[in-house]
Design an enzyme around this catalytic site. Structure first.
Site, mmCIF file in Angstrom:
data_model
loop_
_atom_site.group_PDB
_atom_site.id
_atom_site.type_symbol
_atom_site.label_atom_id
_atom_site.label_comp_id
_atom_site.label_asym_id
_atom_site.label_seq_id
_atom_site.Cartn_x
_atom_site.Cartn_y
_atom_site.Cartn_z
ATOM 1 N N GLU A 171 17.880 61.403 -21.966
ATOM 2 C CA GLU A 171 18.584 62.070 -23.064
ATOM 3 C C GLU A 171 17.641 62.397 -24.226
ATOM 4 O OE1 GLU A 171 21.962 59.667 -24.114
ATOM 5 O OE2 GLU A 171 22.869 59.865 -22.167
ATOM 6 N N GLU A 367 24.402 58.756 -15.548
ATOM 7 C CA GLU A 367 25.305 57.945 -16.388
ATOM 8 C C GLU A 367 26.672 58.610 -16.438
ATOM 9 O OE1 GLU A 367 24.003 56.991 -20.378
ATOM 10 O OE2 GLU A 367 21.937 56.665 -19.683
HETATM 11 O O1 IFM Z 1 24.508 53.561 -24.343
HETATM 12 C C1 IFM Z 1 24.186 54.903 -24.202
HETATM 13 C C2 IFM Z 1 22.933 55.077 -23.386
HETATM 14 O O2 IFM Z 1 21.854 54.387 -23.925
HETATM 15 C C3 IFM Z 1 22.560 56.538 -23.282
HETATM 16 N N1 IFM Z 1 23.689 57.330 -22.859
HETATM 17 C C4 IFM Z 1 24.949 57.126 -23.492
HETATM 18 C C5 IFM Z 1 25.307 55.652 -23.511
HETATM 19 C C6 IFM Z 1 26.669 55.434 -24.195
HETATM 20 O O3 IFM Z 1 26.622 55.895 -25.502
#
Ligand code: IFM
Length: 464
Positions: A171, A367
């Site tokens: 990200e 994710e």
């Molecule tokens: O916790 C975060 C993660 O570190 C990166 N993506 C989103 C998750 C939830 O906010």
């Protein structure tokens, strides 16, 4: 969410099922084993930056409980585990000295995973930049790009015989813009030009690292993890279409156009003007290295609206040059993060990426998940809202795959409750509940549900 009956669905043979975490969010042991400080140590120890003065000093204490945690992953049936490496644990200052004890920790983690038949999937940068590098400009300093390349090559030399699947950045939008424009994440700057410079240097570092890793070893599977979202106008007044398009360029197109087309969106460059003066001739060729896979993190669609006369737009500080819009009002139904629940957007987003980027490599969903704080009662944690969220998103994902999107695996976020950055420990994303007093782990109902999803390689009828 309302309960709906659904048909059973199956994923393709060989679909990879996993869960994800990140170093600063779970490891703890901030001062153990020769680890250097990172920007998140500094930020979390700065008054007023993180809710309840929480820090990652102890977190889930995964550093000391790694054996128990990997055994737990095996019990949950995970086929793969996505984690991140703390750069400052292996190179305390980010360059030069290598910390053997830090390397040994990741070697042990990988060996434990392999011993349990779990495929490791490390990420090299999940926001915890060594503080030593921040002191000389962090990712605003172009030299950090080549230091990242050195670190990437080191990790392949150390682990490449046992780890083939790697991602460079997690990200990068968040690190660049939440960290340098909105000031909500470390290092906490509110400087649009710094944010755009970091956004470019992160991608340059990604491209350089891919080259450096391939030079160390053949046969690696290399990718990057992006967090795209649909940007939608909701509520009144409607957000101007040109502003939605600009947000889309900052949040989505910059990253995919950069890595897959070797160019940045022309409309955004025009809007940025001198803010984007870090881009040098030849950079885009370095950025656009062929990739073996693309990681997509999806949580929710971004909802915005136009502003009323005189209404401030400071909530859009993470999107430099965007004007006249603000976050839409929170929906009645949302997760503990305040995020709307938009599984249909997941399908739409994947189809869009498939259509717009014909050279998109195979995708892994790296994710997806939700925060809900359901308590442990008599040793059990019932979390039906998480099960329903995951069920809906897996169905949306399967729908996109049926319509032609090549997705090879799915990682739930997160294996266990952890340090949710500026929001501290109160936002709980885990399949496994963590008691932050005792550090006891308790698999929630969703963990057992997910174990069954993995076993049957799909979803049962009527499970949400
Ligand atoms: O916790 C975060 C993660 O570190 C990166 N993506 C989103 C998750 C939830 O906010």
């Amino acid at each position: 969410m309302t309960m709906t009956e659904h048909a059973a669905i199956t994923f393709p043979d060989g679909f990879l099922w996993g869960a994800a975490t990140a170093a600063y969010q779970i490891e703890g042991a901030a001062h153990d084993g020769g680890r250097g400080l990172s920007v998140w140590d500094t930020f979390s120890h700065t008054e007023g930056k993180v809710a309840n003065r929480h820090t990652g000093d102890i977190a889930c204490d995964h550093y000391h409980r790694v054996e128990q945690d990997v055994a737990m992953m095996a019990q949950l049936g995970l086929q793969s585990y996505r984690f991140s490496i703390a750069w400052s644990r292996v190179m305390p200052d980010g360059r030069g000295h290598v910390n053997a004890e830090g390397l040994a920790f990741y070697q042990r983690l990988v060996d434990l995973l392999l011993a349990h038949g779990i495929t490791p999937c490390p990420t090299l940068f999940h926001w915890d930049l060594p503080q030593g590098l921040e002191e000389i400009g962090g990712f605003r300093n172009r030299d950090t790009v080549s230091w990242f390349g050195d670190y990437a090559a080191l990790m392949v030399r150390e682990l490449g015989d046992r780890v083939s699947m790697w991602s460079t950045f997690n990200e990068p939008w968040c690190y660049a813009y939440l960290g340098h424009a909105a000031g909500l994440h470390a290092p906490g700057l509110t400087d649009p030009r710094a944010a755009v410079t970091v956004a470019h240097h992160e991608l340059l570092a990604h491209g350089l690292a891919v080259r450096a890793m391939r030079a160390e070893r053949d046969g690696l599977q290399l990718g990057i993890v992006i967090n795209p979202s649909n940007i939608r106008s909701e509520g009144a007044p409607a957000a101007p279409a040109a502003q939605i398009r600009l947000i889309d360029a900052i949040h989505n197109r910059w990253w995919f156009d950069g890595t897959l087309r070797g160019e940045y969106p022309a409309d955004l460059l025009a809007s940025y003007g001198a803010l984007a003066d870090a881009i040098q001739p030849g950079d885009m060729e370095t950025i656009a290295q062929p990739l073996d896979w693309m990681g997509i993190n999806y949580y929710f669609d971004i909802l915005v609206r136009g502003v009323e006369a005189g209404e401030p737009t400071d909530r859009m500080g993470a999107y430099p040059t965007v004007a006249g819009v603000t976050e839409a009002d929170e929906r009645d139904e949302h997760t503990d993060m305040g995020w709307p629940i938009t599984p249909e957007g997941f399908t739409e987003l994947l189809l869009r990426l498939h259509d717009e980027y014909p050279n998109m490599p195979p995708i892994y969903i790296t994710e997806n998940g939700c925060a809900y704080d359901d308590p442990v009662v008599a040793g059990r944690c019932a979390d039906p809202r998480r099960i329903e969220y995951l069920d809906l998103h897996l169905r949306a994902l399967r729908d996109a795959m049926r319509r032609g999107v090549d997705v090879r695996g799915y990682y739930q976020w997160s294996l266990m409750d952890n340090f949710e950055w500026a929001l501290g420990y109160d936002k709980r994303f885990g399949l496994v509940h963590v008691d932050f007093e005792t550090l006891q782990r308790t698999p929630r109902d969703s963990a057992l549900w997910y174990r069954d999803v993995i076993t049957r390689n799909g979803l049962a009828a009527g499970s949400s």
